[in-house]
Design a protein around this motif. Structure first.
Motif, PDB file in Angstrom:
ATOM      1  N   GLU A 162       1.536   4.037  -4.027  1.00 56.20           N
ATOM      2  CA  GLU A 162       1.950   2.641  -4.006  1.00 56.20           C
ATOM      3  C   GLU A 162       3.274   2.446  -4.749  1.00 56.20           C
ATOM      4  O   GLU A 162       4.074   1.587  -4.389  1.00 56.20           O
ATOM      5  CB  GLU A 162       0.847   1.774  -4.613  1.00 56.20           C
ATOM      6  N   PHE A 202      -3.670  -1.571  -5.529  1.00 60.22           N
ATOM      7  CA  PHE A 202      -4.753  -0.586  -5.656  1.00 60.22           C
ATOM      8  C   PHE A 202      -4.904   0.002  -7.049  1.00 60.22           C
ATOM      9  O   PHE A 202      -5.662   0.911  -7.259  1.00 60.22           O
ATOM     10  CB  PHE A 202      -4.466   0.474  -4.577  1.00 60.22           C
ATOM     11  N   THR A 256      -2.278   8.307   0.594  1.00 58.10           N
ATOM     12  CA  THR A 256      -3.437   8.379  -0.312  1.00 58.10           C
ATOM     13  C   THR A 256      -4.398   9.495   0.115  1.00 58.10           C
ATOM     14  O   THR A 256      -4.865  10.279  -0.717  1.00 58.10           O
ATOM     15  CB  THR A 256      -4.163   7.022  -0.376  1.00 58.10           C
ATOM     16  N   SER A 275       0.856  -1.195   0.000  1.00 59.11           N
ATOM     17  CA  SER A 275       0.000   0.000   0.000  1.00 59.11           C
ATOM     18  C   SER A 275       0.890   1.242   0.000  1.00 59.11           C
ATOM     19  O   SER A 275       2.104   1.142   0.177  1.00 59.11           O
ATOM     20  CB  SER A 275      -0.858   0.037   1.269  1.00 59.11           C
ATOM     21  N   ALA A 276       0.268   2.379  -0.110  1.00 57.23           N
ATOM     22  CA  ALA A 276       0.992   3.646   0.008  1.00 57.23           C
ATOM     23  C   ALA A 276       1.401   3.862   1.467  1.00 57.23           C
ATOM     24  O   ALA A 276       0.741   3.378   2.382  1.00 57.23           O
ATOM     25  CB  ALA A 276       0.098   4.784  -0.467  1.00 57.23           C
ATOM     26  N   ARG A 304     -10.880   2.573  -2.370  1.00 58.85           N
ATOM     27  CA  ARG A 304     -10.127   2.601  -1.118  1.00 58.85           C
ATOM     28  C   ARG A 304      -9.953   1.191  -0.567  1.00 58.85           C
ATOM     29  O   ARG A 304     -10.885   0.387  -0.593  1.00 58.85           O
ATOM     30  CB  ARG A 304     -10.817   3.507  -0.084  1.00 58.85           C
ATOM     31  N   GLY A 305      -8.781   0.927  -0.081  1.00 56.18           N
ATOM     32  CA  GLY A 305      -8.481  -0.410   0.442  1.00 56.18           C
ATOM     33  C   GLY A 305      -8.171  -1.418  -0.655  1.00 56.18           C
ATOM     34  O   GLY A 305      -8.056  -2.618  -0.404  1.00 56.18           O
ATOM     35  N   GLY A 306      -8.012  -0.934  -1.879  1.00 55.08           N
ATOM     36  CA  GLY A 306      -7.917  -1.808  -3.045  1.00 55.08           C
ATOM     37  C   GLY A 306      -6.670  -2.682  -3.136  1.00 55.08           C
ATOM     38  O   GLY A 306      -6.635  -3.624  -3.937  1.00 55.08           O
ATOM     39  N   SER A 307      -5.662  -2.404  -2.328  1.00 54.48           N
ATOM     40  CA  SER A 307      -4.462  -3.249  -2.398  1.00 54.48           C
ATOM     41  C   SER A 307      -4.776  -4.685  -1.988  1.00 54.48           C
ATOM     42  O   SER A 307      -4.130  -5.623  -2.460  1.00 54.48           O
ATOM     43  CB  SER A 307      -3.355  -2.684  -1.504  1.00 54.48           C
ATOM     44  N   ASP A 308      -5.743  -4.866  -1.108  1.00 57.02           N
ATOM     45  CA  ASP A 308      -6.165  -6.231  -0.739  1.00 57.02           C
ATOM     46  C   ASP A 308      -6.628  -6.974  -1.990  1.00 57.02           C
ATOM     47  O   ASP A 308      -6.301  -8.142  -2.196  1.00 57.02           O
ATOM     48  CB  ASP A 308      -7.350  -6.201   0.249  1.00 57.02           C
TER      49      ASP A 308
HETATM   50  N1  ASP Z   1      -3.596   3.260  -0.518  1.00 55.92           N
HETATM   51  C1  ASP Z   1      -4.952   2.922  -0.871  1.00 55.92           C
HETATM   52  C2  ASP Z   1      -5.915   3.430   0.181  1.00 55.92           C
HETATM   53  O1  ASP Z   1      -5.495   4.080   1.107  1.00 55.92           O
HETATM   54  C3  ASP Z   1      -5.144   1.472  -1.128  1.00 55.92           C
HETATM   55  C4  ASP Z   1      -4.826   0.551   0.025  1.00 55.92           C
HETATM   56  O2  ASP Z   1      -4.128   0.926   0.936  1.00 55.92           O
HETATM   57  O3  ASP Z   1      -5.273  -0.582  -0.004  1.00 55.92           O
HETATM   58  O4  ASP Z   1      -7.087   3.238   0.072  1.00 55.92           O
END
Ligand code: ASP
Ligand code: MG
Length: 417
Positions: free
Chosen positions: A94, A156, A67, A61-62, A170-174
């Motif tokens: 990222e 992400f 982000t 992730s970042a 958001r949260g897309g790295s998962d």
């Molecule tokens: N950096 C992105 C976010 O903050 C993606 C992630 O962390 O999964 O949403």
């Protein structure tokens, strides 16, 4: 607009013949790579996995709040930033993490290469800000792995079928991590985070909450959809659809975390309920004057994430994340609906795969709430979930009381290996 409703099987994915035992995808969240020291520690952990004989793909992730800061920066330039340019901007966080981690790994004497989502072959639809993965072209990753290189993929993000940079929400790295694990046939997808695993409730609200050793995909889906923030909902869907074993665990320890896998007998027999989740960030809409088919088609077109839906003869009630409110309001006005929104409600959900075979969970849930003097506004259920929209101010004590009533402080122990 080429939106798709679901994330498809990565087309060249499941390349299992090329992936010997020991291919692992390790995803590290923003707090795990929050500063340079932490990034160096992540590099060490990746090297250790490589030295143990694994082919290692890392998804990062970042760093920290990068982000959020980039989004904020965009809004300081423009009240409604152009979606394409916003994706160009927020996808860089990222890349920074991955490039820095690759440098640190090289200093530890190992080969590493950082890749953007595009370079890694993550192809998406064309919806900026909420793109869905349509294909993983993992050739470049495979050839790097064949050379013993540790591959760092920027989470992400991907490249659209029209060759634009997209982000996954958001949260897309998962979701990146799970898609890659499915695409390259990895043995497991490890999600490293700042908590020890999936808990029976938010430990900040319920100090007695326990870490669960294992949950089913369906339980995790319900939990993620109803407020558990540890995994992005879509990543769990993808994991279930492609049977990717997930291991949610702490970056800062070597303890086992929570496995998210297929249901097995042991899980069902031992516990009816696995958790109480909650969210304070949902709006409940009441709509009249438009047919349901038209309403939900328009909401879907605007990528509004509709959750609960209740329809009575004249009225349609639905909920959606607060974050989608602007889009929802635009759609509702646009189709000429008479509507109102409740912004003072939260949602408490009781989730458990064992509920399917044990009656009385709903009765007990309502009893606990009524003893607290709480009257649910909307109730919705699935075979393994009961969710109640209640006043936001009552959410904390409802979570605490339900956790206690279902004796969840002992569940985790029973579900232990
Ligand atoms: N950096 C992105 C976010 O903050 C993606 C992630 O962390 O999964 O949403
Ligand atoms: Mg996350």
């Amino acid at each position: 607009m080429a939106a798709i409703d679901f994330e498809s099987v990565p087309a060249v994915g499941r390349d299992t013949e090329r992936a010997p035992v020991g291919t692992v995808v390790m995803k590290f969240g923003g707090t795990s790579v929050g500063d340079t020291e932490k990034l160096k520690a992540v590099a060490q952990r990746l090297v250790a996995a490589r030295e143990a004989g694994n082919r290692v793909v890392a998804v990062l992730s970042a760093m920290g709040h990068t982000t959020d800061e980039l989004i904020d920066l965009a809004h300081r330039i423009s009240p409604s930033p152009d979606p394409r340019e916003l994706d160009m901007l927020i996808s860089v966080g990222e890349r920074i993490s991955c490039a820095l981690a690759a440098m640190a790994i090289k200093d530890l004497g190992h080969e590493a290469i950082s890749l953007t989502g595009s370079q890694a072959g993550i192809v998406t639809d064309t919806v900026h800000g909420k793109a869905k993965i349509v294909e993983v072209r993992a050739k470049r990753i495979h050839s790097a792995l064949d050379h013993g290189t540790i591959v760092l993929v920027a989470g992400f993000q991907g490249v659209s079928t029209e060759l634009e940079v997209t982000t996954l929400g958001r949260g897309g790295s998962d979701t990146t991590a799970v898609a890659l694990a499915a695409g390259i046939g990895a043995d497991a997808c490890e999600i490293y985070t700042d908590v020890e695993g999936v808990f029976t409730a938010d430990p900040r609200i319920v100090p007695a909450a326990r870490k669960l050793a294992a949950v089913t995909y369906d339980e995790m889906l319900e939990m993620a959809a109803s407020g558990a923030k540890v995994l992005m909902l879509r990543s769990v869907e993808l994991a279930r659809n492609h049977n990717v074993k997930l291991h949610v665990r702490s970056t800062f320890s070597t303890e086992e975390g929570t496995w998210v896998t297929e249901e097995d007998e042991r899980m069902l027999e031992k516990a009816m309920i696995s958790g109480v989740t909650h969210t304070l960030e949902e709006t409940v809409y009441r709509v009249e004057g438009v047919p349901a088919a038209r309403l939900f088609a328009a909401l879907a077109e605007a990528s509004v994430n509709v959750d609960t839906i209740v329809q009575t003869s004249s009225e349609i009630v639905f909920s959606a994340p607060d974050a989608d409110h602007e889009d929802a309001a635009r759609v509702l006005d646009g189709i000429g609906a008479q509507w109102s929104g409740r912004y003072d409600l939260g949602k408490v959900s009781v989730v458990g795969a064992g509920m399917k075979s044990h009656p009385g969970i709903a009765a007990k849930t309502f009893l606990v709430l009524s003893e607290l003097g709480i009257e649910p506004d909307v109730v919705s259920t699935s075979p393994i979930k009961i969710a109640c929209h209640i006043p936001r101010g009552d959410v904390e004590r409802a979570v605490q009381a339900l956790h206690e009533a279902f004796e969840l402080d002992t569940v985790a122990l029973e579900r232990g290996q």
